[in-house]
Write a protein that holds these residues in place. Structure first.
Motif, mmCIF file in Angstrom:
data_model
loop_
_atom_site.group_PDB
_atom_site.id
_atom_site.type_symbol
_atom_site.label_atom_id
_atom_site.label_comp_id
_atom_site.label_asym_id
_atom_site.label_seq_id
_atom_site.Cartn_x
_atom_site.Cartn_y
_atom_site.Cartn_z
ATOM 1 N N ALA A 165 0.838 -1.212 0.000
ATOM 2 C CA ALA A 165 0.000 0.000 0.000
ATOM 3 C C ALA A 165 0.868 1.254 0.000
ATOM 4 C CB ALA A 165 -0.933 -0.011 1.210
ATOM 5 N N GLU A 166 1.942 1.247 0.794
ATOM 6 C CA GLU A 166 2.854 2.394 0.820
ATOM 7 C C GLU A 166 3.543 2.569 -0.530
ATOM 8 O OE1 GLU A 166 5.555 2.118 4.120
ATOM 9 O OE2 GLU A 166 3.925 1.994 5.572
ATOM 10 N N GLN B 177 1.204 4.114 -3.039
ATOM 11 C CA GLN B 177 1.024 5.543 -2.800
ATOM 12 C C GLN B 177 2.215 6.326 -3.362
ATOM 13 O OE1 GLN B 177 -1.697 6.996 -1.859
ATOM 14 N NE2 GLN B 177 -0.761 8.997 -2.042
ATOM 15 N N GLU B 178 3.421 5.819 -3.164
ATOM 16 C CA GLU B 178 4.609 6.465 -3.729
ATOM 17 C C GLU B 178 4.528 6.508 -5.254
ATOM 18 O OE1 GLU B 178 7.865 4.131 -2.268
ATOM 19 O OE2 GLU B 178 7.492 4.687 -0.191
ATOM 20 N N ARG C 54 1.881 6.516 -7.107
ATOM 21 C CA ARG C 54 0.856 7.473 -7.543
ATOM 22 C C ARG C 54 1.439 8.873 -7.660
ATOM 23 N NH1 ARG C 54 -2.384 4.519 -3.714
ATOM 24 N NH2 ARG C 54 -3.757 3.152 -4.860
#
Length: 158
Positions: A9-10, A13-14, A16
């Protein structure tokens, strides 16, 4: 498994955040060939343009590959492997993006001011990317490791 989910998930996000910049660069490059001044570029500038375009495409492919890997291995119990491979793809994407940005700066500054200035600006761009995206995290990781080692060792002064 929860850690792998959190790490993935992290990472997404990076990606994105990074992907938006890559898309803007790619869109900019796609529009250049339709500008009135484009036919006046010399062979070095055209070569730089094509190189920059291909680097931007490769960066976009590397940054979107984790989604494809995840989709291909969805519900196969391979989350840890997905995170490992996706992290490597993102790292490679950062290197390629640094080269694409460097090449884009070379092209623009070469057209505006000339080749020597373009090369100088490109060198500064590559140096900045290397420092901010490579050296800074390495220094921080090293300091964190040293701090962790110091906390793990008993204080001999007491």
């Amino acid at each position: 498994m929860e850690r792998a989910d959190r790490n993935f998930a992290e990472l997404l996000q990076e990606l994105r955040v990074i992907q938006t910049g890559v898309q803007i660069l790619f869109a900019f490059l796609l529009t250049l060939v339709f500008q009135a001044r484009f036919p006046g570029l010399d062979s070095f500038q055209r070569g730089t343009y094509v190189t920059t375009l291909m680097l931007a495409v490769l960066a976009a492919a590397l940054f979107t590959a984790p989604a494809a890997v995840h989709r291909g291995l969805f519900r196969k119990g391979a989350k840890k492997e997905i995170v490992t491979v996706s992290s490597r793809l993102a790292g490679a994407g950062m290197v390629v993006l640094a080269l694409a940005l460097t090449s884009a700066v070379l092209l623009v500054v070469d057209v505006v001011h000339g080749t020597p200035e373009g090369i100088a600006a490109a060198a500064v761009t590559l140096f900045a990317c290397a420092c901010l995206w490579g050296l800074l995290p390495w220094i921080m990781r090293r300091r964190l490791t040293e701090d962790g080692d110091q906390q793990a060792k008993p204080d001999r002064r007491s």
